[in-house]
Design a protein around this motif. Structure first.
Motif, mmCIF file in Angstrom:
data_model
loop_
_atom_site.group_PDB
_atom_site.id
_atom_site.type_symbol
_atom_site.label_atom_id
_atom_site.label_comp_id
_atom_site.label_asym_id
_atom_site.label_seq_id
_atom_site.Cartn_x
_atom_site.Cartn_y
_atom_site.Cartn_z
ATOM 1 N N ASN B 257 0.801 -1.235 0.000
ATOM 2 C CA ASN B 257 0.000 0.000 0.000
ATOM 3 C C ASN B 257 0.830 1.278 0.000
ATOM 4 O OD1 ASN B 257 -2.753 -0.832 -0.173
ATOM 5 N ND2 ASN B 257 -2.473 -1.789 1.836
ATOM 6 N N THR B 258 1.850 1.327 0.848
ATOM 7 C CA THR B 258 2.683 2.536 0.876
ATOM 8 C C THR B 258 4.161 2.149 0.801
ATOM 9 O OG1 THR B 258 2.558 2.470 3.283
ATOM 10 C CG2 THR B 258 1.091 4.026 2.161
ATOM 11 N N LYS B 282 -1.397 -4.606 -1.193
ATOM 12 C CA LYS B 282 -2.529 -3.922 -1.817
ATOM 13 C C LYS B 282 -3.727 -4.874 -1.879
ATOM 14 C CE LYS B 282 -0.367 -0.635 -4.943
ATOM 15 N NZ LYS B 282 0.137 -0.489 -6.308
ATOM 16 N N LYS B 283 -4.909 -4.307 -1.972
ATOM 17 C CA LYS B 283 -6.123 -5.127 -2.040
ATOM 18 C C LYS B 283 -6.052 -6.047 -3.263
ATOM 19 C CE LYS B 283 -11.063 -4.675 -1.585
ATOM 20 N NZ LYS B 283 -12.219 -3.877 -1.874
#
Lengths: 162, 426
Positions: B257-258, B282-283
């Motif tokens: 995600n980051t 991430k999703k």
């Protein structure tokens, strides 16, 4: 006579810059990479004449200059386009999809990696990791680095160099 | 408590950084205690005391190999080969998946320069080079400006702080070859030659740049020096949660995600970095494998994610800490294709000096290409394993090919079935 040859190939400004570089080192040969880069700035590539001129200015055999020029990826031994695009094809850019970026570049420029466009505006080359994996995928155009590339971004980046 | 707040007492490398990581120039650096370690070193300490402090701090090289920095400094300072000695900062960051030195040079260049001046004083070096990779244009601009500022303030040049000590720092930019990061190849490149590695021994600490004793340290290593001098070795050792001293720039990239980089104490677990700092996958993506420290380190699996990130613990589970900047491989990635990408890189960047590397790597690439297209032959995996042995440590001139074998052998070890699927059925 020899001096004349050097003056024909390299401008006084280029010679001055190479002399400045020489001062940084114990032996002048160390300035060879920077000399090649300086000579390449305006010409965009290194011809045989430039190799001889650099060997003259650094007082080293021309084969020493030649072997360095053939080794490093930033030195071009044949003409390239006005803008050199280097797309990162290293592992993180692979994971986040550099191949899609490359296919857009190929489609837009109508060339494959290693080639130059017919109008001589762009040359497309791969490069190893640009050290911005947190903002991948990435590429360089000349001295500018672009991060977090997307389809839309690429076209507008390329258009800014037209 | 927000773990990401950077404090002087816990984040010696990054506490001065602004939120947007914009560069810190000399006035701001000085306001934030910058160059005080330099003053302390040059005015109150002797070279021997500085080396002793670094030795006691047990600072290990941050370029990947983790050699004891104090010991290296000691060897250079005691070398009797020549009075002229050199200091070289290895800033040729080209390891795929690694982006720590870029941040340090672009955002806080004075910290590196201060570390270099202290190192040069300790080693009685009067000429130092930063070997910077040619593509780091912003780092070049920021370092140039910082060096200019340091000269202007009297921290570089003749008679620094009126102590009689003189030092010049020059930037030498590379021209695009990964092998330049190998310390002896770097020396050849700096001398204006092809970047082929040199025989070891003699080691650069005895016979280095132009045959003189040379100390080669990574950007992150040298950036640690001012903090150690200011606060002492006990403080530095206590920063860590493990046997390795201090903090380390660690990160995660890939489909997380980051993605990013953070200064963390040694011993922070990979799970903590991935979940708390990179905020997880991430999703739609799951962690399938990961590399702890660059393309040349062995793959690990999700079952290893609780490993404390330090030299010993990562090595215990069969990989290397390397640069400690990790990459997450997700479930959408085919391991054969991924390893094909990595080996293509290593093959392209082989300097061609020794036969196993020059001929072995393209051979491996060829096999992986056919496996990735499901056109492999029976025996291909065994051949890859055999080639891996032929290119392992001790069989080649430098560590380039052995480093290339780590992702390959570990991928076969953990994901053999994906390699088997690449074999064309009769």
């Amino acid at each position: 006579m020899k001096k004349k040859y050097l003056d024909i190939v390299l401008t006084m400004e280029e010679q001055k810059r190479i002399f400045e570089e020489k001062k940084k080192y114990e032996y002048p040969q160390a300035a060879v990479i920077e000399a090649l880069k300086i000579a390449q700035e305006k010409r965009k590539w290194i011809s045989k004449d430039v190799i001889y001129a650099i060997s003259e200015i650094l007082s080293i055999p021309s084969v020493y200059v030649q072997e360095v020029a053939t080794f490093y990826s930033q030195i071009f031994l044949e003409p390239v386009g006005r803008n050199v695009i280097r797309y990162c094809d290293s592992v993180v850019c692979y994971v986040v999809g550099y191949k899609k970026i490359l296919s857009i570049l190929e489609k837009y420029l109508k060339i494959k990696p290693g080639q130059t466009t017919i109008d001589n505006k762009f040359t497309l080359l791969p490069i190893c990791c640009l050290g911005c994996c947190d903002r991948a995928p990435s590429m360089m155009v000349n001295e500018d680095t672009y991060f977090n590339l997307s389809d839309k971004k690429i076209v507008s980046i390329l258009e800014s160099y037209l | 408590m927000n773990k990401k707040i950077r404090k002087p007492e816990s984040h010696p490398l990054t506490w001065r950084l602004k939120k947007n990581n914009s560069p810190i120039w000399i006035n701001e650096y000085k306001l934030k205690n910058g160059y005080s370690a330099l003053k302390k070193s040059l005015c109150k300490m002797s070279p021997v005391e500085i080396i002793d402090e670094i030795k006691k701090s047990e600072l290990k090289g941050r370029g990947g190999a983790g050699f004891n920095t104090g010991m290296k400094w000691d060897m250079v300072s005691k070398s009797k080969i020549s009075k002229t000695k050199y200091l070289v900062c290895n800033a040729d960051e080209m390891e795929p998946g690694t982006f720590k030195d870029r941040l340090l040079m672009e955002s806080i260049p004075h910290q590196l320069i201060e570390g270099m001046i202290i190192a040069a004083f300790a080693l009685q070096v009067h000429c130092a080079y930063i070997f910077l990779r040619g593509e780091y244009i912003q780092a070049l601009k920021n370092l140039k400006k910082s060096i200019f500022e340091a000269y202007k303030m009297g921290y570089l040049g003749k008679n620094i702080l009126k102590t009689g000590f003189s030092l010049n720092i020059f930037i030498h930019t590379g021209a695009g070859r990964y092998i330049c990061g190998e310390e002896t190849a770097l020396l050849n490149s700096l001398e204006g030659k092809r970047a082929n590695p040199r025989f070891k021994p003699p080691f650069p600490v005895e016979i280095g740049l132009w045959g003189k004793p040379t100390c080669i340290n990574n950007v992150e290593t040298l950036s640690n020096v001012p903090g150690i001098i200011s606060n002492g070795h006990i403080w530095y050792k206590n920063l860590s949660k493990s046997v390795d001293s201090g903090t380390k720039m660690m990160g995660f990239s890939g489909n997380v995600n980051t993605p990013g980089i953070w200064e963390l104490p040694f011993g922070t677990t990979a799970r903590e970095i991935l979940e708390d700092y990179a905020n997880g996958m991430k999703k739609g993506f799951q962690l399938k494998a990961w590399q702890p420290g660059g393309a040349g380190t062995d793959f690990l699996t999700p079952q290893h994610i609780d490993v404390p990130m330090d030299f010993e613990n990562v090595s215990k589970i069969g990989s290397r800490l390397g640069t400690a900047v990790a990459m997450a491989v997700d479930n959408h990635i085919n391991m054969v294709k991924l390893v094909y990408n990595i080996e293509k890189f290593f093959s392209r960047e082989s300097c061609g000096w020794c036969t196993p590397c020059r001929d072995g790597l393209p051979w491996i690439v060829k096999i992986l290409k056919s496996l990735s297209k499901k056109k492999g032959k029976e025996g291909d995996i065994e051949l890859l394993e055999e080639l891996s042995l032929s290119l392992s440590f001790g069989k080649t001139f430098c560590a380039h090919a052995p480093g290339a074998m780590e992702p390959l052998t570990s991928a076969i070890k953990y994901f053999r079935i994906e390699f088997e699927r690449g074999i064309k059925l009769k």
